[in-house]
Design a protein around this motif. Structure first.
Motif, PDB file in Angstrom:
ATOM      1  N   ILE A  53      31.778 -24.587 -40.399  1.00  0.00           N
ATOM      2  CA  ILE A  53      32.554 -25.466 -38.640  1.00  0.00           C
ATOM      3  C   ILE A  53      33.613 -25.747 -38.937  1.00  0.00           C
ATOM      4  O   ILE A  53      34.769 -25.751 -38.283  1.00  0.00           O
ATOM      5  CB  ILE A  53      31.335 -26.768 -38.446  1.00  0.00           C
ATOM      6  CG1 ILE A  53      30.300 -26.039 -37.569  1.00  0.00           C
ATOM      7  CG2 ILE A  53      32.330 -27.245 -37.148  1.00  0.00           C
ATOM      8  CD1 ILE A  53      28.971 -27.535 -37.589  1.00  0.00           C
ATOM      9  N   VAL A  54      34.517 -26.341 -39.956  1.00  0.00           N
ATOM     10  CA  VAL A  54      35.419 -26.919 -40.368  1.00  0.00           C
ATOM     11  C   VAL A  54      37.130 -25.948 -40.784  1.00  0.00           C
ATOM     12  O   VAL A  54      37.534 -25.732 -39.787  1.00  0.00           O
ATOM     13  CB  VAL A  54      35.791 -27.506 -41.358  1.00  0.00           C
ATOM     14  CG1 VAL A  54      37.083 -28.153 -42.186  1.00  0.00           C
ATOM     15  CG2 VAL A  54      34.899 -29.038 -41.532  1.00  0.00           C
ATOM     16  N   TRP A  55      36.348 -24.891 -40.907  1.00  0.00           N
ATOM     17  CA  TRP A  55      36.891 -23.714 -40.361  1.00  0.00           C
ATOM     18  C   TRP A  55      37.322 -22.937 -39.446  1.00  0.00           C
ATOM     19  O   TRP A  55      38.292 -22.675 -38.961  1.00  0.00           O
ATOM     20  CB  TRP A  55      36.632 -22.326 -41.593  1.00  0.00           C
ATOM     21  CG  TRP A  55      36.670 -22.129 -43.202  1.00  0.00           C
ATOM     22  CD1 TRP A  55      36.341 -22.718 -44.067  1.00  0.00           C
ATOM     23  CD2 TRP A  55      37.900 -22.083 -43.689  1.00  0.00           C
ATOM     24  NE1 TRP A  55      36.549 -22.241 -45.089  1.00  0.00           N
ATOM     25  CE2 TRP A  55      37.682 -21.758 -45.217  1.00  0.00           C
ATOM     26  CE3 TRP A  55      39.959 -21.945 -43.208  1.00  0.00           C
ATOM     27  CZ2 TRP A  55      39.154 -21.686 -45.931  1.00  0.00           C
ATOM     28  CZ3 TRP A  55      40.865 -21.555 -44.215  1.00  0.00           C
ATOM     29  CH2 TRP A  55      40.092 -20.781 -45.203  1.00  0.00           C
ATOM     30  N   GLU A  56      36.833 -22.949 -38.916  1.00  0.00           N
ATOM     31  CA  GLU A  56      36.788 -22.818 -37.179  1.00  0.00           C
ATOM     32  C   GLU A  56      37.406 -23.664 -36.383  1.00  0.00           C
ATOM     33  O   GLU A  56      38.170 -22.590 -35.471  1.00  0.00           O
ATOM     34  CB  GLU A  56      34.954 -22.325 -36.461  1.00  0.00           C
ATOM     35  CG  GLU A  56      34.185 -20.873 -37.209  1.00  0.00           C
ATOM     36  CD  GLU A  56      32.618 -21.000 -37.395  1.00  0.00           C
ATOM     37  OE1 GLU A  56      32.550 -19.892 -37.127  1.00  0.00           O
ATOM     38  OE2 GLU A  56      32.057 -22.246 -36.527  1.00  0.00           O
ATOM     39  N   ALA A  57      37.028 -24.142 -36.946  1.00  0.00           N
ATOM     40  CA  ALA A  57      37.613 -25.338 -36.069  1.00  0.00           C
ATOM     41  C   ALA A  57      39.755 -25.588 -36.081  1.00  0.00           C
ATOM     42  O   ALA A  57      40.129 -25.430 -35.523  1.00  0.00           O
ATOM     43  CB  ALA A  57      37.368 -26.955 -35.775  1.00  0.00           C
ATOM     44  N   VAL A  58      40.143 -25.215 -37.247  1.00  0.00           N
ATOM     45  CA  VAL A  58      40.916 -25.283 -37.928  1.00  0.00           C
ATOM     46  C   VAL A  58      41.590 -23.734 -37.876  1.00  0.00           C
ATOM     47  O   VAL A  58      42.641 -23.573 -36.843  1.00  0.00           O
ATOM     48  CB  VAL A  58      40.637 -24.912 -39.343  1.00  0.00           C
ATOM     49  CG1 VAL A  58      42.616 -24.814 -39.728  1.00  0.00           C
ATOM     50  CG2 VAL A  58      40.637 -26.600 -40.301  1.00  0.00           C
ATOM     51  N   GLN A  59      41.021 -22.506 -37.512  1.00  0.00           N
ATOM     52  CA  GLN A  59      41.371 -21.186 -37.089  1.00  0.00           C
ATOM     53  C   GLN A  59      42.009 -21.437 -35.886  1.00  0.00           C
ATOM     54  O   GLN A  59      42.941 -20.556 -34.942  1.00  0.00           O
ATOM     55  CB  GLN A  59      40.087 -20.256 -37.189  1.00  0.00           C
ATOM     56  CG  GLN A  59      40.443 -19.151 -37.119  1.00  0.00           C
ATOM     57  CD  GLN A  59      39.447 -17.906 -37.516  1.00  0.00           C
ATOM     58  OE1 GLN A  59      38.244 -18.381 -36.417  1.00  0.00           O
ATOM     59  NE2 GLN A  59      39.952 -16.662 -38.391  1.00  0.00           N
ATOM     60  N   SER A  60      41.412 -21.990 -34.650  1.00  0.00           N
ATOM     61  CA  SER A  60      41.243 -21.709 -33.603  1.00  0.00           C
ATOM     62  C   SER A  60      42.324 -22.930 -32.726  1.00  0.00           C
ATOM     63  O   SER A  60      43.320 -22.753 -32.750  1.00  0.00           O
ATOM     64  CB  SER A  60      39.883 -22.259 -32.527  1.00  0.00           C
ATOM     65  OG  SER A  60      40.135 -23.909 -32.879  1.00  0.00           O
ATOM     66  N   ILE A  61      42.405 -23.993 -33.933  1.00  0.00           N
ATOM     67  CA  ILE A  61      43.862 -25.007 -34.050  1.00  0.00           C
ATOM     68  C   ILE A  61      44.697 -24.264 -34.187  1.00  0.00           C
ATOM     69  O   ILE A  61      46.097 -24.092 -33.315  1.00  0.00           O
ATOM     70  CB  ILE A  61      43.769 -26.094 -34.941  1.00  0.00           C
ATOM     71  CG1 ILE A  61      42.835 -27.557 -34.665  1.00  0.00           C
ATOM     72  CG2 ILE A  61      44.938 -26.459 -34.882  1.00  0.00           C
ATOM     73  CD1 ILE A  61      42.437 -28.169 -34.941  1.00  0.00           C
ATOM     74  N   ALA A  62      45.537 -23.573 -35.297  1.00  0.00           N
ATOM     75  CA  ALA A  62      45.927 -22.255 -35.693  1.00  0.00           C
ATOM     76  C   ALA A  62      46.604 -21.832 -34.389  1.00  0.00           C
ATOM     77  O   ALA A  62      47.144 -21.269 -34.111  1.00  0.00           O
ATOM     78  CB  ALA A  62      46.080 -21.933 -36.737  1.00  0.00           C
ATOM     79  N   ARG A  63      45.554 -20.830 -34.027  1.00  0.00           N
ATOM     80  CA  ARG A  63      45.592 -19.798 -32.624  1.00  0.00           C
ATOM     81  C   ARG A  63      46.293 -20.250 -31.545  1.00  0.00           C
ATOM     82  O   ARG A  63      46.803 -19.726 -30.834  1.00  0.00           O
ATOM     83  CB  ARG A  63      44.712 -19.239 -32.063  1.00  0.00           C
ATOM     84  CG  ARG A  63      43.386 -18.882 -33.160  1.00  0.00           C
ATOM     85  CD  ARG A  63      43.593 -17.035 -32.652  1.00  0.00           C
ATOM     86  NE  ARG A  63      43.465 -16.082 -34.021  1.00  0.00           N
ATOM     87  CZ  ARG A  63      42.294 -16.510 -34.845  1.00  0.00           C
ATOM     88  NH1 ARG A  63      41.030 -16.334 -34.399  1.00  0.00           N
ATOM     89  NH2 ARG A  63      41.863 -15.467 -35.891  1.00  0.00           N
ATOM     90  N   GLU A  64      46.342 -21.880 -31.398  1.00  0.00           N
ATOM     91  CA  GLU A  64      47.326 -22.622 -30.724  1.00  0.00           C
ATOM     92  C   GLU A  64      48.498 -22.392 -30.714  1.00  0.00           C
ATOM     93  O   GLU A  64      49.082 -23.114 -29.747  1.00  0.00           O
ATOM     94  CB  GLU A  64      46.737 -23.709 -29.994  1.00  0.00           C
ATOM     95  CG  GLU A  64      45.325 -23.794 -29.393  1.00  0.00           C
ATOM     96  CD  GLU A  64      44.705 -24.764 -29.351  1.00  0.00           C
ATOM     97  OE1 GLU A  64      44.803 -26.119 -29.612  1.00  0.00           O
ATOM     98  OE2 GLU A  64      43.119 -24.842 -29.131  1.00  0.00           O
ATOM     99  N   GLY A  65      49.037 -22.431 -31.858  1.00  0.00           N
ATOM    100  CA  GLY A  65      50.918 -21.952 -31.867  1.00  0.00           C
ATOM    101  C   GLY A  65      50.634 -23.004 -33.230  1.00  0.00           C
ATOM    102  O   GLY A  65      51.882 -23.136 -33.595  1.00  0.00           O
ATOM    103  N   LEU A  66      49.783 -23.906 -33.994  1.00  0.00           N
ATOM    104  CA  LEU A  66      50.507 -24.850 -34.563  1.00  0.00           C
ATOM    105  C   LEU A  66      50.685 -24.030 -36.515  1.00  0.00           C
ATOM    106  O   LEU A  66      49.325 -23.188 -36.262  1.00  0.00           O
ATOM    107  CB  LEU A  66      49.642 -25.990 -34.934  1.00  0.00           C
ATOM    108  CG  LEU A  66      49.184 -27.335 -34.201  1.00  0.00           C
ATOM    109  CD1 LEU A  66      47.765 -28.640 -34.422  1.00  0.00           C
ATOM    110  CD2 LEU A  66      50.628 -27.989 -33.924  1.00  0.00           C
ATOM    111  N   GLY A  67      50.754 -24.486 -36.661  1.00  0.00           N
ATOM    112  CA  GLY A  67      50.602 -23.996 -38.477  1.00  0.00           C
ATOM    113  C   GLY A  67      50.260 -24.812 -39.336  1.00  0.00           C
ATOM    114  O   GLY A  67      49.839 -26.211 -38.747  1.00  0.00           O
ATOM    115  N   ALA A  68      49.347 -24.149 -40.588  1.00  0.00           N
ATOM    116  CA  ALA A  68      48.461 -24.722 -41.145  1.00  0.00           C
ATOM    117  C   ALA A  68      48.815 -24.220 -42.003  1.00  0.00           C
ATOM    118  O   ALA A  68      48.794 -22.830 -42.047  1.00  0.00           O
ATOM    119  CB  ALA A  68      47.411 -24.884 -40.716  1.00  0.00           C
TER     120      ALA A  68
END
Lengths: 266, 339
Positions: A180-195
């Motif tokens: 769940i945490v990985w998917e959340a972080v992945q989708s945030i990065a898809r929106e343009g943030l760097g992580a």
């Protein structure tokens, strides 16, 4: 889609006293990219994070954020651009989920103790983005580890930083919460943030990250697209033990070549 | 709790505080009617006549009870607020305002002034300076390589406390009987000798510290997450902690040097505030202040009126405080700390 370079680390070296922890590390972090950082315990991952976040003063080498050395940023300016997501923990005081996320607004607050409308909007959005709205008034300390980790990610979103540093966010979580945490972080990065995310499971980096970097004894061993660099050779060098990779249904897997049971059988 | 309910509860507490002022001014060895008391105070403030009030009554209300009331409120406020500030700063709900050696330093200064009055003629000032000296030493000891960790601060606070406590021990050993009695009473805390000068001085010193700490309520919240998180959220944790410790220590030192050691207030009031209002320090700081004022006002009124001779305030506070903390621990400990 890779965005522009947000942070560039150039030939960074760091030592605690005489003990050198980092040797001439160079790394570029771009928007819209999720980068995994892999390395054994004590390899210097945490020190690298601390240097990039301004916790430690850099003596040799350069860390630039938006073209300016991070040493020139005040903590407040830095926090408006770079967010840190620590491993979930329980604070000494029983803050609510909402209060935890509100603290992400610290670098954007004015002088008045109360939060502005814009602050409340950012907090609401961050909570909604990670499906935490229903938990907003719960005691943060009473949540499960996975939920707490998501709250910390939400706090980083409320902080409205362009670049997120996540320090082993999944290490203490169960199988499902890790995903769940990985998917959340992945989708945030898809929106343009760097992580950039520290992680001990090479499988996770292989599955979820766009790019990866492997670090051992303070040196970068390999860097590039995750699927290209996470190879059997690299992992064996990283962890000093035989490792095997396999493909199944289009996914790559990494597993130890000899499990204790196989060793006994032999 | 919603914002509105918090405001209403705070207003209720303020009302309670104001109501408690009545018995504090009228009750005592010498009961005076409320009408006369307020007529007198109004007369003093407006500069008008105070008809029908005897000289003795005037002295009791204006020179004794009123400054004492103000001192009780200020001391309660400052100890409670500095407790809240220290607890946030050190991320530990069990920390109290004396953690860095303020009380030990003040006690040492007071004992020296009592035993050697010709060397230290100003008892209160000596206590205050020694309190500040103790905290400065604590801070100096805890600082290593330009950093000050919370654990180092707490540990060096214990060391400095022990050191100054030893000096108090020596003073007690050297003291004559009357002096020994005075030291003992000082360390139990009390407001017996409250004067307008004391009241004015403490209010002037405590007010800015209180306003500053309230203003820093948000910083306290963020600091209580730990240094690295505070830093990543845009604060300079070492600087913030330094400023907060200075303000909290100053407020506590002024009160300890005037009133002696009064335990429990600084530990209990922030807890009570957190139980009612939640852990947000923007509320905990002002509400602790209210509760601290209420608590010390009640304790001091009991201390003055319960027995023919006055009971030391510190003892009353402990007797009232210990069962409360025990109840808190048994019933709410798990709830509020989420362990």
């Amino acid at each position: 889609m890779a965005g522009k370079t947000l942070m560039s680390v150039h030939e960074l070296s760091f030592a605690y006293g005489r003990r050198t922890i980092l040797h001439e590390i160079s790394l570029n972090l771009r928007g819209g990219r999720l980068r995994g950082l892999l390395g054994p315990n004590g390899s210097g991952k945490t020190t690298l994070f601390k240097c990039c976040l301004g916790f430690l003063k850099v003596a040799r080498g350069q860390i630039e954020l938006e073209g300016r050395s991070i040493a020139e940023y005040s903590p407040r300016e830095l926090a408006a651009r770079v967010a840190y997501v620590p491993q979930e923990h329980r604070p000494a005081f029983p803050y609510t989920v909402r209060e935890m996320v509100e603290m992400g607004r610290t670098p954007h607050r004015g002088a008045i103790p109360a939060l502005s409308k814009a602050d409340h909007r950012a907090v609401d959005q961050a909570l909604a983005r990670l499906n935490l709205t229903a938990l907003a008034n719960e005691n943060y300390n009473h949540l499960s580890g996975g939920q707490r980790q998501l709250v910390l990610v939400a706090r980083a979103l409320a902080q409205e930083a362009a670049l997120l540093f996540l320090d082993e966010p999944t290490s203490s979580l169960d199988f499902s919460n890790q995903l769940i945490v990985w998917e959340a972080v992945q989708s945030i990065a898809r929106e343009g943030l760097g992580a950039i995310i520290c992680c001990h499971d090479p499988n996770h980096i292989l599955w979820f990250c766009d790019e990866a970097a492997a670090i051992k004894d303070g040196r970068i061993l390999a860097e590039g697209p995750a699927r290209e660099i996470i190879t059997r050779g690299l992992l064996e060098e990283l962890y000093d033990r035989p490792i095997q990779t396999a493909d199944l249904n289009g996914r790559s897997f990494i597993y130890p070549l000899t499990s204790p049971r196989e060793a006994n059988d032999a | 709790m919603t914002y509105k309910r918090k405001l209403i509860t705070a207003a209720l507490l303020l009302t309670l505080l104001i109501i408690l002022v009545f018995p504090a001014l009228t009750a005592g060895q010498y009961d005076i009617e409320a009408g006369k008391v307020f007529g007198l105070i109004w007369g003093k403030i407006s500069g008008g006549e105070t008809a029908g009030i005897s000289r003795a009554q005037e002295v009791i209300v204006w020179r004794i009870r009123l400054p004492r009331l103000i001192l009780a409120l200020t001391a309660g406020l400052s100890l409670a607020v500095s407790g809240a500030a220290y607890q946030g700063c050190f991320r530990n709900p069990l920390v109290e305002p004396y953690i860095l050696g303020v009380s030990a330093g003040a006690a040492c200064g007071a004992a020296l002034a009592i035993v050697y009055p010709h060397i230290f003629p100003q008892g209160q000032l000596t206590a205050f300076l020694f309190a500040l000296a103790a905290v400065t030493i604590t801070y100096g000891l805890a600082r290593s390589r330009g950093e000050t960790s919370s654990v180092a601060l707490v540990l060096s606070g214990i060391i400095v406390g022990a050191l100054f406590g030893a000096v108090v021990g020596i003073m007690k050993y050297l003291a004559a009987d009357a002096q020994l009695r005075e030291i003992t009473f000082w360390m139990m805390g009390g407001l017996y000798y409250a004067t307008w000068d004391d009241a004015r001085l403490t209010v002037l010193c405590v007010a800015p510290a209180f306003i500053f700490l309230w203003w820093y309520g948000w910083h306290l919240n963020v600091l209580s997450l730990g240094d690295e998180e505070a830093r990543s959220l845009g604060l300079n944790p070492a600087f913030c902690r330094f400023m907060i410790i200075i303000a909290a220590t100053f407020a506590a030192a002024v009160c300890v040097s005037t009133c002696g050691v009064i335990a429990w207030v600084g530990l209990m009031m922030p807890h009570a505030a957190r139980m009612i209002f939640g852990p947000d320090n923007r509320w905990v700081v002002p509400v602790s202040a209210l509760l601290g004022g209420i608590f010390l006002l009640i304790c001091d009124t009991i201390a003055r009126t319960l027995a023919p001779a006055e009971i030391p305030l510190g003892i009353v506070a402990s007797i009232v405080g210990a069962p409360y903390l025990l109840w808190l621990l048994r019933s709410k400990g798990r709830d509020i700390y989420g362990r």
